[in-house]
Design an enzyme around this catalytic site. Structure first.
Site, PDB file in Angstrom:
ATOM      1  N   ARG A  32       2.832  -8.800   4.175  1.00 11.77           N
ATOM      2  CA  ARG A  32       1.891  -8.311   3.152  1.00 11.77           C
ATOM      3  C   ARG A  32       2.702  -7.691   2.016  1.00 11.77           C
ATOM      4  O   ARG A  32       3.339  -6.653   2.167  1.00 11.77           O
ATOM      5  CB  ARG A  32       0.917  -7.299   3.748  1.00 11.77           C
ATOM      6  CG  ARG A  32      -0.164  -6.958   2.753  1.00 11.77           C
ATOM      7  CD  ARG A  32      -1.438  -6.517   3.406  1.00 11.77           C
ATOM      8  NE  ARG A  32      -2.465  -6.353   2.377  1.00 11.77           N
ATOM      9  CZ  ARG A  32      -3.481  -5.537   2.475  1.00 11.77           C
ATOM     10  NH1 ARG A  32      -3.650  -4.821   3.560  1.00 11.77           N
ATOM     11  NH2 ARG A  32      -4.375  -5.441   1.498  1.00 11.77           N
ATOM     12  N   HIS A  83      -1.401   3.860  -1.706  1.00 11.13           N
ATOM     13  CA  HIS A  83      -2.490   4.796  -1.401  1.00 11.13           C
ATOM     14  C   HIS A  83      -2.525   5.980  -2.360  1.00 11.13           C
ATOM     15  O   HIS A  83      -3.572   6.556  -2.600  1.00 11.13           O
ATOM     16  CB  HIS A  83      -2.382   5.303   0.037  1.00 11.13           C
ATOM     17  CG  HIS A  83      -2.821   4.279   1.049  1.00 11.13           C
ATOM     18  ND1 HIS A  83      -3.971   3.533   0.908  1.00 11.13           N
ATOM     19  CD2 HIS A  83      -2.274   3.889   2.217  1.00 11.13           C
ATOM     20  CE1 HIS A  83      -4.101   2.726   1.947  1.00 11.13           C
ATOM     21  NE2 HIS A  83      -3.076   2.914   2.747  1.00 11.13           N
ATOM     22  N   GLU A 111       0.810  -1.247   0.000  1.00 15.94           N
ATOM     23  CA  GLU A 111       0.000   0.000   0.000  1.00 15.94           C
ATOM     24  C   GLU A 111       0.833   1.282   0.000  1.00 15.94           C
ATOM     25  O   GLU A 111       0.311   2.362   0.264  1.00 15.94           O
ATOM     26  CB  GLU A 111      -1.004   0.063   1.178  1.00 15.94           C
ATOM     27  CG  GLU A 111      -1.658  -1.209   1.618  1.00 15.94           C
ATOM     28  CD  GLU A 111      -2.428  -1.936   0.529  1.00 15.94           C
ATOM     29  OE1 GLU A 111      -1.942  -3.014   0.118  1.00 15.94           O
ATOM     30  OE2 GLU A 111      -3.476  -1.451   0.091  1.00 15.94           O
ATOM     31  N   GLN A 131     -17.704   4.806   3.091  1.00 12.28           N
ATOM     32  CA  GLN A 131     -18.267   6.010   3.699  1.00 12.28           C
ATOM     33  C   GLN A 131     -18.097   6.111   5.214  1.00 12.28           C
ATOM     34  O   GLN A 131     -17.922   7.197   5.730  1.00 12.28           O
ATOM     35  CB  GLN A 131     -19.749   6.134   3.335  1.00 12.28           C
ATOM     36  CG  GLN A 131     -19.951   6.863   2.022  1.00 12.28           C
ATOM     37  CD  GLN A 131     -21.399   6.917   1.615  1.00 12.28           C
ATOM     38  OE1 GLN A 131     -21.826   6.222   0.704  1.00 12.28           O
ATOM     39  NE2 GLN A 131     -22.180   7.732   2.277  1.00 12.28           N
ATOM     40  N   TYR A 158       3.478   2.064   1.979  1.00 17.74           N
ATOM     41  CA  TYR A 158       4.108   2.472   3.234  1.00 17.74           C
ATOM     42  C   TYR A 158       5.641   2.284   3.156  1.00 17.74           C
ATOM     43  O   TYR A 158       6.158   1.888   2.116  1.00 17.74           O
ATOM     44  CB  TYR A 158       3.502   1.687   4.411  1.00 17.74           C
ATOM     45  CG  TYR A 158       2.059   2.074   4.688  1.00 17.74           C
ATOM     46  CD1 TYR A 158       1.762   3.354   5.165  1.00 17.74           C
ATOM     47  CD2 TYR A 158       1.005   1.195   4.470  1.00 17.74           C
ATOM     48  CE1 TYR A 158       0.443   3.733   5.420  1.00 17.74           C
ATOM     49  CE2 TYR A 158      -0.315   1.571   4.722  1.00 17.74           C
ATOM     50  CZ  TYR A 158      -0.592   2.838   5.197  1.00 17.74           C
ATOM     51  OH  TYR A 158      -1.881   3.217   5.431  1.00 17.74           O
TER      52      TYR A 158
END
Ligand code: NAP
Ligand code: SF4
Length: 683
Positions: free
Chosen positions: A222, A260, A172, A347, A174
């Site tokens: 991961r 991200h 992601e 949301q 990081y």
């Protein structure tokens, strides 16, 4: 004996060997998700109960949100970290509660690197990320060495705290990813330069962790299978990294897709279900240890299919377990049709976390509020009427029945769902149908008396102890001259199919629904390959990061989307999904007009004034998406009766107003379902 419907998903698996080997009761992993409960010591009880509810619901392995190995690795100031014995002692409450509930839990160690939302952030270089305001400082050679050791110490502390495994966050975008990609690593010491040297940091993290925790403690890593950023890794590099990590001591590979900062959506509703499974299958061909599929998998059927096809050994689902803690238990009991499916809207989960609020779930407002929003069984079986079967009414009716009240649900139309039914017609929001399936089934199971096609009158409601009015909203038709012109339709007319729009369409109002309707109007059918092509997703074996030139869309209609505000269109949409909706508008060549004043609508189209000049938006159809007005007739009629104390003999009827009927402005399903649940919890 294997399970008849989910033989692969519900089959146990043993991770690692020796005394620390971990046998999971099934292949479902609750993937790591930051909820905001990790960050404060006083939330440890809430966090423990959040996990325990999922453990009781049967999940095989829970992975916590990310805990930093150093302060400079924080996600935000004073965010979660696992850096000393006190932290480990505090976490004994988490691990103890989960174990008592029959579950297994791993701690995720995550260094945010340049994604840290604070001025102390560090990375492989001082390149600022496009999604954070803070420029990181480049780590010195010594810093890197110290950080690799700090990772290992956190892993050891997690073991001390009673965790059954750890996950090292290497995807992601990081810190670990930042070391792996040339995009962010331009170092010339032993931690950068060639691809082989860029791999040195994660391999050292795993090697040192393994050294500290011994041969058997399960270490999940991961790995990013597809970076989806320029200057990301190639497939060759990813495969080589996986082999080095395996040799260094990784027990299981979990998988991640996209940094991200990637401008390709990877987990929101519009991403086809199971879109990324083939990448996990590819990793499985490379390594010998088990591999876990993740991202956009939200049903037991799909998870089973992936495992049965031999594409993975485990399946990770984070948000689906937020939406329904009993996901696994329901699958096990052949009650999958009762699963409250995550609709990938972001949301209440990611949007909350990115706004520094505690995560929850749109379809399950109890998520992360397990100790606070409790539906206690009632001691007195009152008669409860709910009027209106939109999200607010459905949540109220099912919650009331769950508490043991005798519930009657009145709905004027012949179908359940209200405005939510319209939302599921929007391309990419097909998953919303699952929420209606869930509520429909819950009403059946709980024995709610559902009266469809009945517009409840005050007489119908006279005998009830509690009346919950959830009569919803109607689309607002603004007072623009010519609003009754034959070309004008509401969004409800169009999405329900009552009106078929022409080829050139003007959309009035650019809130969430105006954007959705514009997507609906321009959309053409696309399969997974088309979707990948439209977003420029290629093969990482051919291009670094797996990005390629996007294939242009051919919009089905010519659409002009108009708003009065001068702010960018779609700016108020969800933080983690709005950008993708705005990108689709652009891809679909939707003309966007802001700062407009509506002058009139006539045979020529919509006449507007922008910056003092008049324009005509020529069109065949005008679709009005200008918000909603509350429907309150019934509530207004009931109020005098309440004041007079009418109701069942000797009992005063209590009337509650919820959902869009209460406040129409910016009502959404999240607020509606939460309010419907809360009003019943307080009865
Ligand atoms: P909304 O977000 O309130 O947008 C309606 C828009 O219509 C306003 O932004 C306003 O913009 C315009 N408008 C209001 N009164 C008007 C008038 N009298 N004349 C002309 N224009 C007028 O409502 P919505 O789009 O119907 O959405 C309803 C709810 O569902 C919202 O809470 C929304 O967030 C949610 N939703 C969210 C998503 C999503 O996040 N993807 C999707 C769908 C719905 P101007 O005044 O600037 O023209
Ligand atoms: Fe899924 Fe939406 Fe709930 Fe998040 S808020 S868990 S995306 S349903």
């Amino acid at each position: 004996m294997s399970h008849p419907t989910y033989p692969h998903l519900l089959e146990p698996i043993t991770l690692g060997a020796g005394p620390d080997a971990l046998t999971l009761r099934n292949r479902v992993v609750m993937g790591s998700m930051h909820t905001g409960l990790e960050d404060h010591p006083w939330d440890i009880g809430r966090l423990s109960e959040f996990f325990a509810e999922r453990a009781r619901g049967g999940v095989g392995l829970i992975i916590t949100g990310g805990y930093a190995p150093t302060k400079r690795g924080w996600l935000k100031p004073f965010a979660s970290e696992m850096t000393n014995r006190l932290h480990a002692m505090r976490h004994e409450r988490v691990t103890g509660t989960v174990h008592e509930a029959g579950g297994a839990i791993a701690l995720q160690v995550l260094h945010a690197g340049r994604y840290g939302y604070h001025p102390l952030s560090q990375s492989a270089s001082d390149k600022k990320s496009p999604i954070t305001p803070f420029k990181p400082s480049a780590m010195s050679t010594k810093d890197v060495d110290h950080t690799a050791t700090a990772f290992a110490k956190s892993v050891a502390l997690a073991r001390k705290a009673g965790y059954d495994a750890v996950e090292i966050m290497g995807s992601e975008g990081y810190l670990i990813n930042q070391f792996l990609a040339s995009r962010t690593n331009d170092r010339d010491d032993q931690w950068g330069g060639s691809a082989a040297r860029r791999m040195h940091f994660p391999v050292e993290v795993v090697r040192r962790s393994r050294e500290l925790v011994g041969d058997d403690f399960p270490i999940v890593y991961r790995i990013s299978l597809l970076d989806l950023v320029e200057g990301g890794q190639t497939w060759e590099e990813i495969a080589e990294l996986a082999l080095h990590l395996q040799a260094a001591g990784v027990t299981v590979f979990n998988t991640g897709i996209g940094w991200h900062e990637a401008r390709v959506p990877t987990i929101i509703t519009q991403v086809p279900r199971g879109a990324w499974r083939s990448y996990t299958a590819r990793l499985k061909q490379v390594v010998d240890v088990p591999v876990c599929a993740s991202n956009r998998i939200n049903t037991p059927e799909l998870a089973e299919e992936i495992l049965a096809a031999g594409e993975a050994d485990l399946v990770s689902m984070a948000r689906p377990l937020l939406a329904d803690p009993a996901f696994v238990a329901k699958a096990m009991d052949e009650r999958a049709d009762e699963i409250n499916t995550c609709i990938a809207c972001n949301q209440a989960c990611l949007d909350h976390v990115f706004a520094n609020q505690r995560a929850s779930c749109l379809v399950n407002p109890r998520a992360c509020h397990e100790t606070e929003l409790v539906l206690v069984p009632t001691m007195r079986k009152q008669a409860v009427a709910v009027v209106g079967a939109g999200p607010a009414g459905l949540a109220a009716a099912t919650s009331a029945a769950e508490r043991g009240f005798a519930v009657t649900l009145f709905e004027k139309s012949t179908e359940l769902g209200g405005q939510f039914r319209l939302a599921m017609a929007v391309p990419g929001k097909e998953d919303f149908a699952d929420t209606l399936r869930y509520f429909t089934r819950r009403l059946e199971v709980l024995g709610v008396d559902v009266r469809l096609g009945v517009e409840a009158s005050t007489d119908d409601l006279a005998g009830f102890d509690q009346v919950i009015v959830a009569t919803g909203v109607v689309p607002r038709m603004p007072a623009i001259p010519g609003i009754d012109h034959a070309s004008v339709a509401s969004y409800a007319d169009v999405l329900s199919g009552r009106v078929v729009p022409g080829k050139r369409v003007a959309v009035i109002g650019a809130g969430g629904i105006g954007v959705d309707v514009s997507v609906w109007l321009t959309h053409t059918d696309e399969d997974l390959d088309d979707w990948m092509a439209h977003w420029g997703v290629g093969d990482p074996a051919l291009t670094a990061g797996g990005l390629t030139e996007a294939k242009p869309r051919t919009p089905a209609r010519e659409v002009t989307l108009i708003q009065r505000k001068t702010t960018p269109i779609g700016i108020g949409l969800g933080k983690t999904s709005g950008w993708a909706h705005r990108a689709v508008l652009k891809q679909s060549k939707v003309t966007q007009v802001r700062g407009a004043t509506y002058d009139r609508i006539d045979d020529d189209g919509v006449h507007i004034t922008v910056d003092g000049s008049s324009h005509v938006i020529e069109c065949d159809t005008v679709v009005v998406c200008a918000g909603q007005d509350s429907v309150r007739g019934l509530y207004d009629a009931l109020s005098p009766l309440v004041e007079q104390g009418e109701g069942r003999a000797g009992v005063e009827t209590k009337v509650h107003l919820i959902g869009g009927a209460d406040v129409a402005a910016e009502l959404d399903a999240k607020r509606a379902i939460k309010q419907g649940t809360e009003v019943v919890a307080a009865l």
